[in-house]
Design a protein around this motif. Structure first.
Motif, PDB file in Angstrom:
ATOM      1  N   UNK A 156       0.828  -1.211   0.000  1.00 19.12           N
ATOM      2  CA  UNK A 156       0.000   0.000   0.000  1.00 19.12           C
ATOM      3  C   UNK A 156       0.858   1.254   0.000  1.00 19.12           C
ATOM      4  N   UNK A 157       1.929   1.236   0.776  1.00 21.98           N
ATOM      5  CA  UNK A 157       2.860   2.360   0.813  1.00 21.98           C
ATOM      6  C   UNK A 157       3.524   2.555  -0.548  1.00 21.98           C
ATOM      7  N   UNK A 158       3.933   1.479  -1.188  1.00 27.37           N
ATOM      8  CA  UNK A 158       4.557   1.564  -2.516  1.00 27.37           C
ATOM      9  C   UNK A 158       3.572   2.099  -3.554  1.00 27.37           C
ATOM     10  N   UNK A 159       2.294   1.683  -3.446  1.00 26.73           N
ATOM     11  CA  UNK A 159       1.275   2.192  -4.369  1.00 26.73           C
ATOM     12  C   UNK A 159       1.130   3.705  -4.217  1.00 26.73           C
ATOM     13  N   UNK A 160       1.126   4.184  -2.972  1.00 28.20           N
ATOM     14  CA  UNK A 160       1.016   5.625  -2.732  1.00 28.20           C
ATOM     15  C   UNK A 160       2.245   6.357  -3.264  1.00 28.20           C
ATOM     16  N   UNK A 167       2.342   9.398  -6.083  1.00 31.19           N
ATOM     17  CA  UNK A 167       3.021  10.681  -5.852  1.00 31.19           C
ATOM     18  C   UNK A 167       4.076  10.895  -6.945  1.00 31.19           C
ATOM     19  N   UNK A 168       4.789   9.865  -7.275  1.00 26.39           N
ATOM     20  CA  UNK A 168       5.843   9.958  -8.279  1.00 26.39           C
ATOM     21  C   UNK A 168       5.296  10.310  -9.648  1.00 26.39           C
ATOM     22  N   UNK A 169       4.147   9.733  -9.996  1.00 30.31           N
ATOM     23  CA  UNK A 169       3.571   9.976 -11.337  1.00 30.31           C
ATOM     24  C   UNK A 169       2.750  11.271 -11.397  1.00 30.31           C
TER      25      UNK A 169
END
Length: 156
Positions: free
Chosen positions: A145-149, A153-155
């Motif tokens: 979930x943290x990686x998805x967030x 943010x990155x995109x």
């Protein structure tokens, strides 16, 4: 018999390994796999070090006190499958799907502890297995979930 069971488990994991790491989320699946392996190994080392559980029959017994097939291959592969199954779910469905993994794992470990020498429980029970499986599943799911967030943010 224990060696045959470990060989069967290893063979099944090796057969399924390539299928789980195909597709666009290969990097994420590798992060899940290796994170779960590290987390499971740390918990196993603690549990074995405190003499709650031992693995009388295991590969490389002079090097590892844990069963590396279970800890570093089988359990991480199941986590990759679980995250894939629960990737877009809300918390209610995630909880239900976690039961599909933790309950059979607890019952299976109890069965194998009673009928083989793969596990020896000292201060351990199916409830400990249930709690530790769920803890690690949700820890890894939280990481995803943290990686998805982070990706959002990155995109953005």
């Amino acid at each position: 018999m224990e060696k045959k069971l470990l060989n069967l488990l290893t063979s099944l994991c090796v057969v399924f390994l390539p299928f789980l790491f195909k597709g666009p989320k290969m990097r994420e699946n590798l992060v899940i796999f290796f994170s779960k392996g590290v987390l499971a190994y740390l918990i196993d080392a603690y549990v074995i070090g405190t003499k709650r559980l031992e693995y009388p029959v295991r590969p490389f017994p002079k090097i590892f006190r844990t069963n590396i097939i279970y800890t570093l291959l089988f359990f991480p592969l199941l986590s990759v499958i679980w995250v894939k199954l629960s990737y877009n779910d809300k918390i209610g469905k995630i909880l239900l799907k976690s039961l599909l993994f933790s309950v059979p794992m607890s019952i299976g470990q109890w069965f194998f502890e009673k009928n083989t020498r793969l596990f020896k429980w000292k201060k351990w029970s199916p409830f400990h297995t249930f709690a530790s499986v769920n803890f690690t599943l949700f820890t890894i799911r939280g990481l995803v979930g943290f990686l998805k967030k982070l990706d959002k943010v990155k995109s953005a």
